[in-house]
Design a protein around this motif. Structure first.
Motif, PDB file in Angstrom:
ATOM      1  N   ARG A  39      42.823  34.950  28.288  1.00 55.27           N
ATOM      2  CA  ARG A  39      44.214  35.191  27.878  1.00 55.27           C
ATOM      3  C   ARG A  39      44.286  35.137  26.362  1.00 55.27           C
ATOM      4  NH1 ARG A  39      48.719  31.402  27.442  1.00 55.27           N
ATOM      5  NH2 ARG A  39      50.699  32.486  27.794  1.00 55.27           N
ATOM      6  N   THR A  40      44.950  36.117  25.779  1.00 57.88           N
ATOM      7  CA  THR A  40      45.187  36.112  24.333  1.00 57.88           C
ATOM      8  C   THR A  40      46.681  36.013  24.086  1.00 57.88           C
ATOM      9  OG1 THR A  40      43.203  37.284  23.622  1.00 57.88           O
ATOM     10  CG2 THR A  40      45.152  37.595  22.265  1.00 57.88           C
ATOM     11  N   VAL A  41      47.053  35.134  23.159  1.00 58.77           N
ATOM     12  CA  VAL A  41      48.454  35.019  22.757  1.00 58.77           C
ATOM     13  C   VAL A  41      48.530  35.318  21.264  1.00 58.77           C
ATOM     14  CG1 VAL A  41      50.500  33.544  22.706  1.00 58.77           C
ATOM     15  CG2 VAL A  41      48.739  33.156  24.436  1.00 58.77           C
ATOM     16  N   ILE A  42      49.402  36.239  20.889  1.00 57.56           N
ATOM     17  CA  ILE A  42      49.631  36.537  19.470  1.00 57.56           C
ATOM     18  C   ILE A  42      51.044  36.081  19.104  1.00 57.56           C
ATOM     19  CG2 ILE A  42      49.686  38.292  17.654  1.00 57.56           C
ATOM     20  CD1 ILE A  42      47.777  39.992  19.234  1.00 57.56           C
ATOM     21  N   GLN A  43      51.111  35.299  18.050  1.00 62.42           N
ATOM     22  CA  GLN A  43      52.389  34.754  17.564  1.00 62.42           C
ATOM     23  C   GLN A  43      53.436  35.862  17.426  1.00 62.42           C
ATOM     24  OE1 GLN A  43      51.781  33.499  13.552  1.00 62.42           O
ATOM     25  NE2 GLN A  43      53.855  32.741  13.253  1.00 62.42           N
ATOM     26  N   ASN A  44      54.614  35.634  17.992  1.00 59.39           N
ATOM     27  CA  ASN A  44      55.754  36.571  17.888  1.00 59.39           C
ATOM     28  C   ASN A  44      55.519  37.929  18.547  1.00 59.39           C
ATOM     29  OD1 ASN A  44      56.953  34.629  16.348  1.00 59.39           O
ATOM     30  ND2 ASN A  44      56.588  35.649  14.391  1.00 59.39           N
ATOM     31  N   VAL A  45      54.385  38.108  19.225  1.00 53.19           N
ATOM     32  CA  VAL A  45      54.120  39.404  19.864  1.00 53.19           C
ATOM     33  C   VAL A  45      54.021  39.252  21.372  1.00 53.19           C
ATOM     34  CG1 VAL A  45      52.548  41.382  20.015  1.00 53.19           C
ATOM     35  CG2 VAL A  45      52.990  40.334  17.789  1.00 53.19           C
ATOM     36  N   GLY A  46      53.277  38.239  21.836  1.00 49.45           N
ATOM     37  CA  GLY A  46      53.201  38.021  23.277  1.00 49.45           C
ATOM     38  C   GLY A  46      51.797  37.729  23.750  1.00 49.45           C
ATOM     39  N   ALA A  47      51.609  37.827  25.067  1.00 49.99           N
ATOM     40  CA  ALA A  47      50.339  37.438  25.680  1.00 49.99           C
ATOM     41  C   ALA A  47      49.820  38.545  26.587  1.00 49.99           C
ATOM     42  CB  ALA A  47      50.535  36.158  26.498  1.00 49.99           C
ATOM     43  N   VAL A  48      48.498  38.522  26.786  1.00 46.52           N
ATOM     44  CA  VAL A  48      47.840  39.503  27.654  1.00 46.52           C
ATOM     45  C   VAL A  48      46.673  38.790  28.321  1.00 46.52           C
ATOM     46  CG1 VAL A  48      46.441  40.331  25.677  1.00 46.52           C
ATOM     47  CG2 VAL A  48      46.724  41.784  27.680  1.00 46.52           C
ATOM     48  N   SER A  49      46.394  39.134  29.582  1.00 48.86           N
ATOM     49  CA  SER A  49      45.305  38.420  30.261  1.00 48.86           C
ATOM     50  C   SER A  49      44.562  39.307  31.250  1.00 48.86           C
ATOM     51  CB  SER A  49      45.861  37.193  31.005  1.00 48.86           C
ATOM     52  OG  SER A  49      46.639  37.615  32.098  1.00 48.86           O
ATOM     53  N   ILE A  50      43.389  38.837  31.616  1.00 49.04           N
ATOM     54  CA  ILE A  50      42.542  39.543  32.581  1.00 49.04           C
ATOM     55  C   ILE A  50      41.630  38.528  33.260  1.00 49.04           C
ATOM     56  CG2 ILE A  50      40.626  40.088  30.983  1.00 49.04           C
ATOM     57  CD1 ILE A  50      41.843  42.893  33.015  1.00 49.04           C
ATOM     58  N   ARG A  51      41.234  38.795  34.518  1.00 48.83           N
ATOM     59  CA  ARG A  51      40.274  37.955  35.227  1.00 48.83           C
ATOM     60  C   ARG A  51      38.972  38.715  35.399  1.00 48.83           C
ATOM     61  NH1 ARG A  51      43.970  38.545  38.966  1.00 48.83           N
ATOM     62  NH2 ARG A  51      42.542  39.344  40.539  1.00 48.83           N
ATOM     63  N   VAL A  52      37.894  37.964  35.516  1.00 47.09           N
ATOM     64  CA  VAL A  52      36.601  38.617  35.708  1.00 47.09           C
ATOM     65  C   VAL A  52      36.120  38.336  37.141  1.00 47.09           C
ATOM     66  CG1 VAL A  52      34.257  38.905  34.836  1.00 47.09           C
ATOM     67  CG2 VAL A  52      36.078  38.146  33.288  1.00 47.09           C
TER      68      VAL A  52
END
Ligand code: 0L1
Ligand code: MG
Length: 255
Positions: free
Chosen positions: A240-253
């Motif tokens: 999961r990546t979170v960018i300040q003021n932009v949001g989050a994105v995630s993936i499972r392997v």
């Protein structure tokens, strides 16, 4: 002389079958211009199988990565619709040779962009921004290559996942970001690592990739480049990546 068509078939087959190959430069010199021709022809194979162009990825956009490869210019690769992974979904580990993941900022274009443009002009062509991650998977053995090899291999691009889009109405030049694996921080950084400001990456995309692609098109995505080192993916990981003021994105392997 390099056989462009044969080399393109080799990288395309390697990507399609997740098979590691030898570097081209191990056996013969390869120039950057020839390498981009190989990249273009290899992507033509995908388009012939029904994939469509979705945009462009920019690579080697951080000083650290440039130093690693010994270059002073960014590189680029092509994104197709089939490379896009569902946000919050899963990727299949076995479809890749030795995948790594890196946090990025994505731009969605609302207008075409090509050639020499200023940062302000580039921003005017942006519909939205989103947190993103790129899956880089060099098809070369042991992830080892020279500059021309990696360009021929679509600049290692093999997948991408995009989080929620939002309006591009904020300063993105120095936003904090974190990439977590199973809840543990593995990379911490700032969008400033992307050429000092990720909008410079979009400017570079217009200048470098635009002419070869008949311009960057409205509706295309531009991945601005890795903001930190990449993380090697293993089955069972949730990234999961979170960018300040932009949001989050995630993936499972998965397997
Ligand atoms: O997106 C990137 O910066 C990666 C470009 C190619 C180098 C690599 O595969 O690490
Ligand atoms: Mg990248």
């Amino acid at each position: 002389m390099t056989d462009i068509a044969k080399s393109a078939e080799i990288v395309d087959t390697a990507a399609r079958t997740a098979t590691a190959i030898a570097q081209f430069t191990d056996s013969a010199p390869l120039g950057v211009a020839e390498a981009y021709q190989i990249q273009a022809k290899s992507i033509d194979h995908r388009l012939a199988r029904g994939e469509t162009m979705a945009g462009v990825k920019m690579g080697l956009t951080s000083r650290a990565k440039m130093a690693q490869v010994g270059v002073h210019e960014v590189i680029w690769g092509r994104l197709t619709d089939a490379m896009r992974l569902e946000e919050g979904g899963a990727l299949s580990r076995k479809r890749y040779v030795h995948p790594r993941i890196e946090p990025e900022l994505a731009y969605l274009l609302k207008a075409p962009l090509a050639g020499e443009v200023s940062a302000a002009e580039a921003l005017c062509a942006v519909e939205a921004i989103a947190p993103a991650m790129e899956i880089i998977d060099s098809r070369y053995r042991n992830f080892k290559f020279a500059l021309a090899d990696v360009i021929a291999d679509n600049s290692s691009s093999s997948g991408f996942v995009i989080g929620p889009w939002s309006r591009p109405d904020r300063d993105c030049s120095n936003l904090g970001l974190v990439m977590e694996v199973n809840g543990r921080t593995v990379e911490l950084g700032s969008t400033a690592a992307i050429l000092g400001d990720p909008i410079r990456s979009l400017v570079a995309a217009a200048r470098l990739a635009g002419p070869s692609l008949g311009g960057l098109k409205a509706g295309w995505i531009v991945l601005a480049g890795g903001a930190t080192a990449a993380h090697s993916l293993a089955v069972g990981e949730h990234v999961r990546t979170v960018i300040q003021n932009v949001g989050a994105v995630s993936i499972r392997v998965e397997e």
